[in-house]
Design an enzyme around this catalytic site. Structure first.
Site, PDB file in Angstrom:
ATOM      1  N   ARG A  24      14.104  49.549 -39.001  1.00  0.00           N
ATOM      2  CA  ARG A  24      15.006  49.348 -40.129  1.00  0.00           C
ATOM      3  C   ARG A  24      15.250  50.674 -40.831  1.00  0.00           C
ATOM      4  O   ARG A  24      14.316  51.332 -41.275  1.00  0.00           O
ATOM      5  CB  ARG A  24      14.405  48.339 -41.119  1.00  0.00           C
ATOM      6  CG  ARG A  24      15.324  48.082 -42.294  1.00  0.00           C
ATOM      7  CD  ARG A  24      14.753  47.079 -43.288  1.00  0.00           C
ATOM      8  NE  ARG A  24      15.629  47.021 -44.444  1.00  0.00           N
ATOM      9  CZ  ARG A  24      15.213  47.067 -45.706  1.00  0.00           C
ATOM     10  NH1 ARG A  24      13.924  47.170 -45.987  1.00  0.00           N
ATOM     11  NH2 ARG A  24      16.085  47.010 -46.688  1.00  0.00           N
ATOM     12  N   HIS A  58      21.309  51.361 -49.562  1.00  0.00           N
ATOM     13  CA  HIS A  58      19.937  51.323 -50.056  1.00  0.00           C
ATOM     14  C   HIS A  58      19.820  52.291 -51.220  1.00  0.00           C
ATOM     15  O   HIS A  58      19.139  53.304 -51.150  1.00  0.00           O
ATOM     16  CB  HIS A  58      18.944  51.662 -48.939  1.00  0.00           C
ATOM     17  CG  HIS A  58      17.521  51.316 -49.255  1.00  0.00           C
ATOM     18  ND1 HIS A  58      16.677  50.731 -48.358  1.00  0.00           N
ATOM     19  CD2 HIS A  58      16.797  51.478 -50.385  1.00  0.00           C
ATOM     20  CE1 HIS A  58      15.482  50.556 -48.912  1.00  0.00           C
ATOM     21  NE2 HIS A  58      15.539  51.011 -50.149  1.00  0.00           N
ATOM     22  N   GLU A  95      18.133  44.886 -52.085  1.00  0.00           N
ATOM     23  CA  GLU A  95      17.588  44.518 -53.387  1.00  0.00           C
ATOM     24  C   GLU A  95      18.566  44.681 -54.555  1.00  0.00           C
ATOM     25  O   GLU A  95      18.323  45.456 -55.484  1.00  0.00           O
ATOM     26  CB  GLU A  95      16.319  45.311 -53.675  1.00  0.00           C
ATOM     27  CG  GLU A  95      15.199  45.076 -52.686  1.00  0.00           C
ATOM     28  CD  GLU A  95      13.912  45.814 -53.058  1.00  0.00           C
ATOM     29  OE1 GLU A  95      13.924  46.606 -54.024  1.00  0.00           O
ATOM     30  OE2 GLU A  95      12.896  45.603 -52.381  1.00  0.00           O
ATOM     31  N   ASN A 127      11.718  41.241 -49.268  1.00  0.00           N
ATOM     32  CA  ASN A 127      10.761  42.315 -49.504  1.00  0.00           C
ATOM     33  C   ASN A 127       9.691  41.761 -50.431  1.00  0.00           C
ATOM     34  O   ASN A 127       9.960  41.479 -51.602  1.00  0.00           O
ATOM     35  CB  ASN A 127      11.433  43.523 -50.154  1.00  0.00           C
ATOM     36  CG  ASN A 127      12.434  44.200 -49.242  1.00  0.00           C
ATOM     37  OD1 ASN A 127      12.509  43.895 -48.054  1.00  0.00           O
ATOM     38  ND2 ASN A 127      13.214  45.116 -49.781  1.00  0.00           N
ATOM     39  N   TYR A 162       5.575  41.976 -51.811  1.00  0.00           N
ATOM     40  CA  TYR A 162       4.342  42.748 -51.900  1.00  0.00           C
ATOM     41  C   TYR A 162       3.233  42.030 -52.671  1.00  0.00           C
ATOM     42  O   TYR A 162       2.066  42.185 -52.357  1.00  0.00           O
ATOM     43  CB  TYR A 162       4.597  44.094 -52.593  1.00  0.00           C
ATOM     44  CG  TYR A 162       5.494  45.026 -51.835  1.00  0.00           C
ATOM     45  CD1 TYR A 162       4.974  45.995 -50.977  1.00  0.00           C
ATOM     46  CD2 TYR A 162       6.880  44.946 -51.951  1.00  0.00           C
ATOM     47  CE1 TYR A 162       5.790  46.858 -50.277  1.00  0.00           C
ATOM     48  CE2 TYR A 162       7.710  45.799 -51.252  1.00  0.00           C
ATOM     49  CZ  TYR A 162       7.168  46.754 -50.414  1.00  0.00           C
ATOM     50  OH  TYR A 162       7.992  47.602 -49.715  1.00  0.00           O
ATOM     51  N   GLU A 196      10.243  43.999 -45.869  1.00  0.00           N
ATOM     52  CA  GLU A 196       9.269  44.975 -46.370  1.00  0.00           C
ATOM     53  C   GLU A 196       7.999  44.240 -46.743  1.00  0.00           C
ATOM     54  O   GLU A 196       8.036  43.181 -47.362  1.00  0.00           O
ATOM     55  CB  GLU A 196       9.776  45.717 -47.618  1.00  0.00           C
ATOM     56  CG  GLU A 196      10.872  46.722 -47.383  1.00  0.00           C
ATOM     57  CD  GLU A 196      11.278  47.438 -48.671  1.00  0.00           C
ATOM     58  OE1 GLU A 196      10.445  47.518 -49.607  1.00  0.00           O
ATOM     59  OE2 GLU A 196      12.422  47.905 -48.736  1.00  0.00           O
TER      60      GLU A 196
END
Length: 497
Positions: free
Chosen positions: A70, A115, A161, A301, A303, A382
């Site tokens: 990616r 991005h 995002e 994404n 985390y 991610e």
């Protein structure tokens, strides 16, 4: 878990070469030059020098056994002056070489169009994402990418995002153009209560226009898929109080569903309409038709997980790095989020504030997405671990046991969601190598490889060796690799362990 992919960041985090071969200044190139914006005064001028070392980096990816990569296209490297001045041939040649060399090694390019970097001239011209004019400029950029790379690229992400862009750039002021207002920050310009809504509105319409163009003019010959990527914490109620449970649900709506509801159902979440009222932009009937069902897949994404506290029926105060101000405002859904409860962290700390290790959140955020969006295909675009500075000093920069434990735990959590039926089609590690991590500069390290800041040499950590062996063990067990290509072609479906 079946065979996985690895992700890599975009222009300013890895490429460097900020003004080489026709590239113009991006808004980030300008932002980093303002004193106090970036930790230690770091810049992305050189970053990891991927622009000159991409062949070395592709060999590293290949050696690890990855089957997808990616990366993103730098807007000012392709269109230095936006819609005027033409296409930069050197930029096209650079990305063509990356794509061709990936495919030569059996690695699928998974390409993000935007991005976070745009030509500074567009920010100067009309304020970037705050103006509806950006929609057609983005459409021109996307069309340029489809025309030049789409014959070999099968996986497109329009925007990375949009919810984070809105928060960082127009609410907290920690990304360009650096807009904010109290209590979120003290910037020279901006309105944190309204500008994030305007920016996301323009990003969603820009995405939808690009998706429509791709599907009508490029899909018949190129045969790819197009989606969008959202960042989302999972949210848990601070207590079992019903108001806090509602706050956790509201936090998900004001973060993930903010963008995904329009792109799947054609309008903003009812939770946002209820609390924002007329401040939330409205889609015309034609725009609702345009944006509805404009994604083939959802990129997540993820985390960490945060606690959520209701700010409608109780007062909210915030101090320290564990929470953010503004929980008592509509833009945050009247929810205060924190990584702590009574001074106790929700999980083991990492090198990023509020990014605690909470593996169960992976399964929970996937389940939420599956249930709200009827199990639309998902890529985990991610997921990664940044080591605390003291951990680096304890274990040594290369012996990153905690990073290995993080990925093992999160992959196990993802496998549980998949066993329960979640249509997850790929997983990307964040990230291949340490890079320029936006306002944190080079202090925060997510890489499977460290990068010597003096020589820029890439050095494998223990996690790189573990991940390579992890992928090899999958293949040796005789399971069908879960590659992006094979799944979209409906070929096989490897089982998780």
């Amino acid at each position: 878990m079946s065979k996985d992919q690895i992700s890599q960041l975009d222009f300013s985090s890895i490429e460097g070469a900020i003004l080489e071969d026709g590239k113009s200044f991006s808004d980030w190139d300008v932002f980093v030059r303002k004193i106090g914006n970036i930790k230690n005064g770091d810049t992305g001028d050189i970053a990891t020098d991927h622009y000159h070392r991409y062949m070395e980096d592709i060999e590293i990816i290949h050696s690890l056994g990855m089957d997808a990569y990616r990366f993103s296209i730098s807007w000012p490297r392709i269109l230095p002056n936006g819609n005027s001045g033409g296409v930069n041939a050197a930029g096209i040649m650079f990305y063509n070489s990356i794509i061709d060399n990936l495919l030569l090694r059996g690695i699928q390019p998974f390409v993000t169009i935007y991005h976070w970097d745009m030509p500074q001239v567009l920010s100067d011209k009309y304020g970037g994402w705050l103006s509806p004019l950006i929609q057609d400029d983005f459409l021109h950029f996307a069309e340029t990418c489809f025309k030049n790379f789409g014959d070999r690229v099968r996986y497109w992400v329009t925007i990375n995002e949009p919810n984070t862009v809105a928060e960082f750039a127009f609410e907290r002021g920690v990304s360009p153009p650096g807009h904010c207002s109290p209590p979120f920050g003290n910037c020279s310009a901006g309105n944190s209560d309204t500008e994030p809504l305007i920016a996301v509105h323009n990003m969603l319409l820009a995405h939808a226009k690009a998706s429509k163009l791709y599907r009508e003019q490029f899909l018949p010959k190129q045969g790819g898929v197009i989606g969008i990527v959202l960042h989302s914490f999972m949210f848990e109620p601070l207590t079992d109080d019903e108001h806090n449970k509602e706050a956790a649900d509201r936090a998900l709506a004001f973060n993930l569903a903010w963008a995904l509801d329009p792109l799947v159902f054609g309008d903003y979440p009812p939770e946002m309409r209820q609390y924002h009222g007329n401040e939330l932009p409205k889609f015309t009937s034609e725009e609702k038709l345009l944006i509805r069902d404009s994604i083939d897949f959802i990129g997540l994404n993820h985390y960490s997980t945060l606690y959520a506290k209701d700010c409608i029926h109780s007062s909210c105060s915030c101090s320290g790095s564990a929470c953010l101000p503004g929980g008592d405002r509509a833009i945050r859904g009247f929810v205060s989020t924190s990584a702590e409860n009574g001074g106790v962290l929700i999980g083991e700390p990492t090198g990023m504030p509020r990014f605690s290790v909470v593996p169960r959140g992976m399964e929970e955020i996937v389940d939420y997405t599956v249930n709200r969006y009827d199990n639309k295909p998902i890529f985990i675009t991610e997921n990664g671990y940044s080591s605390p500075l003291q951990q680096d000093q304890l274990d040594g920069l290369q012996h990153d046991v905690k990073r290995i434990e993080f990925h093992q735990a999160y992959l196990a959590s993802l496998a549980r969601a998949m066993r329960n039926g979640a249509d997850v089609r790929g997983y990307f590690v964040w990230t291949l190598m340490d890079n320029f991590e936006w306002s944190f500069g080079y202090d925060v390290k997510f890489g499977l490889y460290s990068v010597d800041r003096a020589t820029l040499n890439r050095n494998p950590r223990s996690s790189a060796k573990w991940y390579r062996n992890f992928l090899r063990n999958i293949s040796s067990n005789g399971m069908k690799p879960r590659t992006a290509f094979s799944l979209w072609s409906k070929v096989g479906r490897g089982e998780e362990e």
